[in-house]
Motif scaffolding. Structure first.
Motif, PDB file in Angstrom:
ATOM      1  N   ARG A 184       0.727  -1.066   0.159  1.00 54.36           N
ATOM      2  CA  ARG A 184       0.100  -0.016  -0.148  1.00 54.36           C
ATOM      3  C   ARG A 184       0.849   1.302   0.073  1.00 54.36           C
ATOM      4  NH1 ARG A 184      -1.747   3.498   4.016  1.00 54.36           N
ATOM      5  NH2 ARG A 184      -3.803   4.593   3.405  1.00 54.36           N
ATOM      6  N   ASN A 185       1.895   1.404   1.001  1.00 55.04           N
ATOM      7  CA  ASN A 185       2.696   2.682   0.913  1.00 55.04           C
ATOM      8  C   ASN A 185       3.418   2.889  -0.479  1.00 55.04           C
ATOM      9  OD1 ASN A 185       2.387   3.906   3.590  1.00 55.04           O
ATOM     10  ND2 ASN A 185       2.962   1.520   4.221  1.00 55.04           N
ATOM     11  N   ILE A 186       3.975   1.640  -1.025  1.00 58.04           N
ATOM     12  CA  ILE A 186       4.633   1.880  -2.138  1.00 58.04           C
ATOM     13  C   ILE A 186       3.736   2.497  -3.252  1.00 58.04           C
ATOM     14  CG2 ILE A 186       6.117   0.504  -3.943  1.00 58.04           C
ATOM     15  CD1 ILE A 186       7.450   0.655  -1.338  1.00 58.04           C
ATOM     16  N   VAL A 187       2.647   2.137  -3.593  1.00 53.93           N
ATOM     17  CA  VAL A 187       1.528   2.290  -4.573  1.00 53.93           C
ATOM     18  C   VAL A 187       1.203   3.675  -4.055  1.00 53.93           C
ATOM     19  CG1 VAL A 187      -0.618   2.003  -5.633  1.00 53.93           C
ATOM     20  CG2 VAL A 187       0.784   0.044  -4.834  1.00 53.93           C
ATOM     21  N   THR A 188       1.008   4.028  -2.870  1.00 56.11           N
ATOM     22  CA  THR A 188       0.623   5.335  -2.738  1.00 56.11           C
ATOM     23  C   THR A 188       1.665   6.618  -2.948  1.00 56.11           C
ATOM     24  OG1 THR A 188      -0.642   4.692  -0.670  1.00 56.11           O
ATOM     25  CG2 THR A 188      -0.017   6.811  -0.685  1.00 56.11           C
ATOM     26  N   MET A 189       2.955   6.257  -2.479  1.00 59.41           N
ATOM     27  CA  MET A 189       4.036   6.909  -3.130  1.00 59.41           C
ATOM     28  C   MET A 189       4.232   7.125  -4.487  1.00 59.41           C
ATOM     29  SD  MET A 189       7.623   6.364  -1.663  1.00 59.41           S
ATOM     30  CE  MET A 189       7.757   4.652  -2.127  1.00 59.41           C
ATOM     31  N   CYS A 190       3.905   6.181  -5.358  1.00 59.85           N
ATOM     32  CA  CYS A 190       4.085   5.972  -6.758  1.00 59.85           C
ATOM     33  C   CYS A 190       2.954   7.086  -7.413  1.00 59.85           C
ATOM     34  CB  CYS A 190       3.894   4.991  -7.430  1.00 59.85           C
ATOM     35  SG  CYS A 190       5.414   3.815  -6.976  1.00 59.85           S
ATOM     36  N   MET A 191       1.583   6.930  -6.784  1.00 61.98           N
ATOM     37  CA  MET A 191       0.610   7.755  -7.417  1.00 61.98           C
ATOM     38  C   MET A 191       0.896   9.183  -6.916  1.00 61.98           C
ATOM     39  SD  MET A 191      -1.571   5.834  -8.702  1.00 61.98           S
ATOM     40  CE  MET A 191      -2.642   7.152  -8.908  1.00 61.98           C
ATOM     41  N   ILE A 192       1.672   9.439  -5.728  1.00 59.10           N
ATOM     42  CA  ILE A 192       1.994  10.914  -5.628  1.00 59.10           C
ATOM     43  C   ILE A 192       2.975  11.208  -6.519  1.00 59.10           C
ATOM     44  CG2 ILE A 192       3.314  12.378  -3.841  1.00 59.10           C
ATOM     45  CD1 ILE A 192       1.983  10.922  -1.494  1.00 59.10           C
ATOM     46  N   TYR A 193       3.757  10.441  -6.910  1.00 63.52           N
ATOM     47  CA  TYR A 193       4.929  10.895  -7.891  1.00 63.52           C
ATOM     48  C   TYR A 193       4.091  11.382  -9.255  1.00 63.52           C
ATOM     49  CZ  TYR A 193       8.571   8.332  -5.747  1.00 63.52           C
ATOM     50  OH  TYR A 193       9.324   7.832  -4.498  1.00 63.52           O
ATOM     51  N   LEU A 194       3.174  10.722  -9.774  1.00 60.51           N
ATOM     52  CA  LEU A 194       2.412  10.878 -11.040  1.00 60.51           C
ATOM     53  C   LEU A 194       1.739  12.381 -10.700  1.00 60.51           C
ATOM     54  CD1 LEU A 194       0.982   7.418 -12.003  1.00 60.51           C
ATOM     55  CD2 LEU A 194       2.978   8.545 -12.886  1.00 60.51           C
ATOM     56  N   LEU A 195       1.008  12.542  -9.734  1.00 59.74           N
ATOM     57  CA  LEU A 195       0.250  13.877  -9.403  1.00 59.74           C
ATOM     58  C   LEU A 195       1.322  14.814  -9.222  1.00 59.74           C
ATOM     59  CD1 LEU A 195      -2.576  12.688  -7.120  1.00 59.74           C
ATOM     60  CD2 LEU A 195      -2.758  13.226  -9.394  1.00 59.74           C
ATOM     61  N   ALA A 196       2.372  14.695  -8.722  1.00 57.22           N
ATOM     62  CA  ALA A 196       3.305  15.833  -8.460  1.00 57.22           C
ATOM     63  C   ALA A 196       4.004  16.223  -9.905  1.00 57.22           C
ATOM     64  CB  ALA A 196       4.524  15.327  -7.677  1.00 57.22           C
ATOM     65  N   GLY A 197       4.140  15.035 -10.770  1.00 60.41           N
ATOM     66  CA  GLY A 197       4.789  15.440 -12.190  1.00 60.41           C
ATOM     67  C   GLY A 197       3.719  16.278 -13.019  1.00 60.41           C
TER      68      GLY A 197
END
Length: 441
Positions: A74-87
């Motif tokens: 869960r924490n890994i996927v959450t982090m990756c989604m933040i990356y996408l939105l941040a970009g």
């Protein structure tokens, strides 16, 4: 089933670090530009994953299942989604002129000589409000980059200052995943952990500000870009929403929508360009996205094979030999276990969840209050995470600023100062046994 403690389980991590850091250092010494980009980190980790799969004693299908479960944690996927939105937010804000607007506003409001301490304080406040260092860095990176370029400040130092401020808030915020994980695993109230944490974090922040004031950033008059200041409003909206405690996904999504809306209303930004910029923002995070997923899988293999259990046993054995007083022994045990675990898994929330149970046992054996063990858990997870060259924060800022992640990590001064203050307080802490004896006397 988790295997007994095993040092051999840590070999894949050692292989990855050797390839990733070793290759970068080699090319750096050879004078090659972008030395740490010569071997892409998602490629450097592949041999380590293969070794991790080979070392596992599970059936082959179970080894793959363990790896895939780690990738999908869960924490890994959450982090990756933040990356996408941040970009996406960074790209849309730049395309509409929002970054230029914030740069112009910042250079008009913050005196050039106070730019570094000012950005540290801003990052600390926003991170405390949002409860996430990643969301904070995603929101502030485009503005800070523009400010740094306009004022001709060393971008590696600037990136390190942003990460420093972001980790301050990540460590203290009531809504941070690390705070929630630390208090739950140690069985204490958030307010108690916050008070214990504050006694260490505030002196470290004060020392960091003193250090940042020593830098002369006003020698070159900053070049203030021409910009429509109305385009800076989306940034203020997302900061207000963050302060109100809105979820980071909602904050970044609304930030993207507001940046586009203001661009359409003021500079004729078009829908087609909006969709293309969102995708461009996604692709800008490709490397860090892939590496985070693969690190999650590798961490799961290391954990399953007993690598983290080996770290826990080693720390417990070492501290019992080095320290006489039980509280000091427990405090250093929690600190060392947390640091080593974070070094292995490169995720501070996952680190706290993995080492929480052992840390609680160490605290109970050493008469260390739950609020203190929770504080130390969170502090040292954030210290290592902020200073880790293959941690999410350094990778994100490296990608955003076009820098080597190692350049970012070695400039995160607050993280090193926080570690020093925490260790000093553990050493100078008067042991419980001594205080009890004085009270009886």
């Amino acid at each position: 089933m988790t295997q007994p403690a095993s040092a051999k389980a840590l070999l894949p991590l050692g292989l990855f670090l050797t390839l990733f850091l070793g290759t970068g250092i080699y090319f750096q010494l050879s004078g090659v530009d972008y030395a740490f980009y010569q071997l892409a980190s998602p490629v450097a980790i592949l041999p380590a994953i293969i070794l991790g799969v080979i070392l596992s004693k599970q059936a082959f299908e179970e080894r793959i299942d363990t790896f895939v479960a780690g990738v999908g944690e869960r924490n890994i996927v959450t982090m990756c989604m933040i990356y996408l939105l941040a970009g996406a937010f960074s790209t849309v804000a730049a395309a509409t002129g929002g970054v230029d607007a914030m740069v112009a506003l910042g250079l008009n409001v913050i005196p050039p000589q106070f730019l570094l301490p000012g950005l540290f304080v801003i990052a600390a406040v926003v991170s405390t409000a949002m409860g996430t260092s990643m969301g904070t860095l995603a929101a502030l990176a485009p503005v800070a980059l523009g400010l740094g370029q306009a004022a001709e400040i060393d971008l590696a130092l600037l990136a390190g200052v942003l990460v420093s401020g972001a980790m301050f808030g990540d460590n203290l915020s009531f809504i941070s995943d690390t705070t929630i994980a630390a208090t739950r695993t140690q069985g204490c109230e958030m307010s108690d952990k916050f008070k214990a944490n504050l006694k260490i974090a505030l002196p470290a922040a004060a020392l960091t500000l003193i250090w940042l004031f020593t830098y002369d950033t006003g020698a070159v008059p900053p070049k203030i870009p021409e910009a429509n200041l109305w385009l800076s409003l989306p940034y203020f909206f997302i900061i207000v929403l963050a302060v109100l405690g809105l979820n980071v996904f909602a904050v970044l999504t609304l930030g993207i929508i507001l940046a586009a809306a203001f661009g359409m209303a003021t500079v004729g930004y078009e829908w087609v360009a909006f969709s293309k910029d969102i995708y461009e923002g996604f692709t800008s995070m490709q490397e860090i996205f892939l590496l985070s997923l693969l690190i999650g899988g590798l961490s799961a293999l290391i954990r399953q094979q007993g690598g983290l259990k080996f770290l826990a046993n080693s720390v417990s054995s070492m501290t019992s030999r080095l320290f006489k007083h039980k509280q000091q022994r427990a405090a250093f045990g929690v600190a060392a276990l947390t640091g080593l675990t974070n070094f292995a898994v490169a995720n501070n929330t996952v680190t706290i969840l993995l080492s929480g149970e052992v840390s609680k046992r160490l605290a109970e054996e050493g008469n260390l209050a739950p609020r203190q063990s929770a504080s130390l858990l969170d502090i040292f997870a954030c210290v290592v995470q902020g200073a880790l060259p293959y941690g999410a924060q350094a990778l994100l800022m490296g990608a955003s600023f076009g820098l080597s992640p190692l350049d970012v990590s070695i400039h995160t001064g607050y993280c090193f100062i926080l570690a020093g203050v925490a260790i000093a307080m553990i050493i100078w802490r008067k042991p419980l046994e001594a205080r009890t004896s004085e009270a009886v006397a």
